[in-house]
Design a protein around this motif. Structure first.
Motif, mmCIF file in Angstrom:
data_model
loop_
_atom_site.group_PDB
_atom_site.id
_atom_site.type_symbol
_atom_site.label_atom_id
_atom_site.label_comp_id
_atom_site.label_asym_id
_atom_site.label_seq_id
_atom_site.Cartn_x
_atom_site.Cartn_y
_atom_site.Cartn_z
ATOM 1 N N ASN A 96 -53.117 58.612 -53.282
ATOM 2 C CA ASN A 96 -51.898 57.903 -53.661
ATOM 3 C C ASN A 96 -52.021 56.452 -53.198
ATOM 4 O O ASN A 96 -52.462 56.180 -52.080
ATOM 5 C CB ASN A 96 -50.672 58.551 -53.030
ATOM 6 N N LEU A 97 -51.630 55.515 -54.045
ATOM 7 C CA LEU A 97 -51.777 54.102 -53.743
ATOM 8 C C LEU A 97 -50.431 53.401 -53.868
ATOM 9 O O LEU A 97 -49.610 53.738 -54.733
ATOM 10 C CB LEU A 97 -52.781 53.446 -54.702
ATOM 11 N N THR A 98 -50.208 52.399 -53.013
ATOM 12 C CA THR A 98 -48.985 51.603 -53.037
ATOM 13 C C THR A 98 -49.358 50.134 -53.108
ATOM 14 O O THR A 98 -50.186 49.667 -52.326
ATOM 15 C CB THR A 98 -48.133 51.865 -51.782
ATOM 16 N N THR A 133 -52.858 51.124 -48.224
ATOM 17 C CA THR A 133 -54.305 51.203 -48.021
ATOM 18 C C THR A 133 -54.984 49.835 -48.038
ATOM 19 O O THR A 133 -56.201 49.762 -47.933
ATOM 20 C CB THR A 133 -54.943 52.087 -49.106
ATOM 21 N N SER A 134 -54.224 48.753 -48.195
ATOM 22 C CA SER A 134 -54.821 47.416 -48.205
ATOM 23 C C SER A 134 -55.347 47.054 -46.817
ATOM 24 O O SER A 134 -54.940 47.642 -45.801
ATOM 25 C CB SER A 134 -53.787 46.377 -48.644
ATOM 26 N N LEU A 135 -56.241 46.047 -46.774
ATOM 27 C CA LEU A 135 -56.736 45.558 -45.488
ATOM 28 C C LEU A 135 -55.618 44.956 -44.650
ATOM 29 O O LEU A 135 -55.676 44.966 -43.425
ATOM 30 C CB LEU A 135 -57.829 44.516 -45.700
ATOM 31 N N SER A 136 -54.617 44.395 -45.298
ATOM 32 C CA SER A 136 -53.464 43.870 -44.572
ATOM 33 C C SER A 136 -52.271 43.877 -45.494
ATOM 34 O O SER A 136 -52.401 44.041 -46.711
ATOM 35 C CB SER A 136 -53.727 42.453 -44.056
ATOM 36 N N GLY A 137 -51.089 43.713 -44.926
ATOM 37 C CA GLY A 137 -49.883 43.701 -45.739
ATOM 38 C C GLY A 137 -48.655 43.451 -44.891
ATOM 39 O O GLY A 137 -48.734 43.235 -43.676
ATOM 40 N N VAL A 138 -47.508 43.489 -45.551
ATOM 41 C CA VAL A 138 -46.222 43.224 -44.906
ATOM 42 C C VAL A 138 -45.315 44.430 -45.110
ATOM 43 O O VAL A 138 -45.266 45.006 -46.202
ATOM 44 C CB VAL A 138 -45.562 41.965 -45.497
ATOM 45 N N SER A 159 -53.003 53.599 -43.946
ATOM 46 C CA SER A 159 -54.248 54.368 -43.917
ATOM 47 C C SER A 159 -55.429 53.427 -44.117
ATOM 48 O O SER A 159 -55.555 52.787 -45.165
ATOM 49 C CB SER A 159 -54.222 55.435 -45.016
ATOM 50 N N ALA A 160 -56.284 53.341 -43.115
ATOM 51 C CA ALA A 160 -57.442 52.448 -43.153
ATOM 52 C C ALA A 160 -58.713 53.254 -43.408
ATOM 53 O O ALA A 160 -58.697 54.484 -43.467
ATOM 54 C CB ALA A 160 -57.553 51.672 -41.844
ATOM 55 N N SER A 215 -56.687 55.546 -34.125
ATOM 56 C CA SER A 215 -57.426 56.122 -35.252
ATOM 57 C C SER A 215 -57.202 55.239 -36.468
ATOM 58 O O SER A 215 -56.698 54.120 -36.361
ATOM 59 C CB SER A 215 -56.956 57.552 -35.519
ATOM 60 N N ASN A 216 -57.532 55.757 -37.638
ATOM 61 C CA ASN A 216 -57.405 54.961 -38.854
ATOM 62 C C ASN A 216 -56.074 55.173 -39.574
ATOM 63 O O ASN A 216 -55.929 54.795 -40.736
ATOM 64 C CB ASN A 216 -58.560 55.278 -39.821
#
Length: 384
Positions: A96-98, A133-138, A159-160, A215-216
Motif C-alpha cells: 500500500n502506498l501513500t 514509504t518516502s525517504l522523507s515527508g511531512v 515504513s523505511a 527498526s525500519n
C-alpha cells in the motif's frame, strides 16, 4: 500480427481521477492485457489531503528489473524519476502506498510479448493517516494550521527500507492540554500499539522530543475527543539514506542515490556529532543541484544548507545550489548539521562531502593540521 498491433494501439485507458475514492485496472482485466499499451492515471484530490493506493490483484510479466511490463507509481506528475515511489512487475502484490501530497500518478506499460491478467487497484483521499514509504515527508494534524476537528483518529505508519532507521522531528505543536486524556499524539517504536501502556502521550504546547526508531518502522497516532481543539501539529520524518548521525572522527556524506538523481520533495538531515573539544572541517567534493532562481538570485528550489550546531536554529554557515563548489567550512564547536531540501520537480546528481574532526587548528596557508592539546597555541594560526 500486424493487424493486432494496430488494433491494440487504440486501447483507451488512463485519465484524470478526481473523486474522493476510485478504481483503476489494466485494460481487459481480469483477462490478458494487450501488448504495446501505455496507460497513465493522474489522481488529483483536494489540497491538504493525500492519496492512498492499494492493489488487490497483480499479475504482470516478470523481469528482474521490470524492463518489459510494469506499473510505475509517482508522487505528483509522472516521468520525473525523482518522484518515483516504485516500479513493480511479476505476481507479488505491491505494498500500500501513500502520496506525500495531493497528486499521485500511476503508469502501466506492456511490451509486445507475454501478457498476463494485469492488476486491479483502488485509491482514496485521506486527510490523515496512511502508510508512508518516502525517504522523507511531512505529517500534520487534519486542517493544520487551522484547528483540528473533533473525534478524529489518524494512524501514520512510516515504513523505511530494511535495516534503516527513521527520524521524526516535531516543528509545531498545540493540542488540548488536560493530562493527555482527551487529545494527544503518541509515537510507537514499531508498527503496532501493543505496548501502548509503555508509550507516553503528548499534548499541550510542549513539542515531543526528537525520535529515532530502533527498526525500519515507526507509528504515529493522533486522537481528539468531542470538544476543545487546537492548532494541531506539524512534524518531519526522514529515513534511510536521507538521515544519519555521524560520530566517527572522519567520514563521507552523499545525497540520496548519489551519483544518480536525488529524489524530489524531500527534506534530509545529517548530523556530525563529535566529542567536546573537537572542531569539524567540511570539504565539498561534488555539488550538482538545481540552479538558483534567476528572478531572485537565490536558492529557492533545491539547496544544501550547513548549520554550525545541531539544529536549524543555529548559525547558518551557507546555503548552496547549482554546481559551484563552496570553500571548506570549519565549525565553531563539535557539531555540524547538513540539510538538503528539494522541491517537486527538476532533480540532479546531488552532492558529496567529506569531513574530518580534530583538537587542532588548521593553517590557512600551508593547509596542514597541527595537533595541539593546548588551546593557548591557537592564536598563532588562522581558521578558514
Amino acid at each position: 500480427m500486424l493487424i493486432d498491433f494496430f488494433l491494440f494501439t487504440g486501447v483507451k485507458c488512463g485519465g484524470v481521477l478526481s473523486a474522493p475514492v476510485g478504481h483503476l485496472s489494466s485494460p481487459n482485466f481480469p483477462k490478458v492485457y494487450p501488448p504495446y499499451t501505455e496507460c497513465t492515471w493522474l489522481i488529483v484530490v483536494s489540497e491538504g489531503s493525500t492519496v492512498q493506493l492499494a492493489f488487490h490483484e497483480f499479475n504482470l510479466e516478470y523481469h528482474d528489473t521490470c524492463e518489459y511490463d510494469y506499473v510505475k507509481i509517482y508522487n505528483g506528475a509522472s516521468r520525473d524519476e525523482g518522484n518515483l515511489l516504485g516500479t513493480f512487475c511479476g505476481s507479488q502484490l505491491p505494498p500500500n502506498l501513500t502520496s506525500s501530497w495531493h497528486v499521485l500518478s500511476v503508469i502501466f506499460h506492456s511490451d509486445k510479448h507475454v501478457g498476463s491478467s494485469g492488476f486491479s487497484a483502488t485509491y482514496r483521499k485521506d486527510i490523515c493517516g496512511g502508510v508512508l514509504t518516502s525517504l522523507s515527508g511531512v505529517i500534520t494534524s487534519p486542517d493544520y494550521p487551522d484547528n483540528y476537528p473533533n473525534n478524529a483518529e489518524c494512524h501514520w505508519l512510516i515504513s523505511a527500507a530494511p535495516h534503516s532507521k527513521i527520524r521524526l522531528v516535531f516543528t509545531d505543536f498545540q493540542l488540548e492540554s488536560q493530562e493527555c486524556n482527551f487529545d494527544y499524539v503518541a509515537v510507537f517504536d514499531g508498527s503496532s500499539q501493543e505496548e501502548e501502556e509503555q508509550v507516553r502521550h503528548y499534548c499541550g504546547t510542549t513539542k515531543p522530543p526528537d525520535t529515532r526508531s530502533s527498526s525500519n518502522e515507526l507509528l504515529v497516532v493522533f486522537k481528539s475527543d468531542f470538544n476543545i481543539g487546537g492548532r494541531g501539529f506539524k512534524a518531519y520524518f526522514s529515513s534511510g539514506e536521507c538521515q544519519d548521525v555521524f560520530t566517527a572522527v572522519k567520514g563521507n556524506i552523499t545525497s540520496p542515490r548519489y551519483p544518480d538523481m536525488y529524489p524530489n520533495n524531500i527534506i534530509c538531515q545529517w548530523n556530525i556529532q563529535l566529542p567536546l573539544g573537537f572542531r569539524i572541517k567540511l570539504f565539498f567534493r561534488d555539488l550538482k543541484l538545481e540552479e538558483m532562481n534567476t528572478l531572485t538570485d537565490d536558492c529557492d528550489y533545491d539547496y544544501l544548507a550547513v548549520y554550525d550546531g545541531q539544529s536549524t536554529g543555529d548559525k547558518l554557515l551557507g546555503r548552496w545550489c547549482g554546481t559551484d563548489l563552496p570553500p571548506p567550512l570549519i565549525s565553531a564547536k563539535n557539531n555540524l548539521l547538513l540539510v538538503l531540501v528539494t522541491d517537486r520537480d527538476t532533480a540532479n546528481k546531488g552532492f558529496s562531502v567529506s569531513y574530518i574532526g580534530s583538537k587542532s587548528c588548521i593553517c590557512v596557508y600551508c593547509h596542514s593540521i597541527h595537533f595541539k592539546v593546548n588551546w593557548n597555541w591557537a592564536p598563532t594560526c588562522q581558521f578558514w
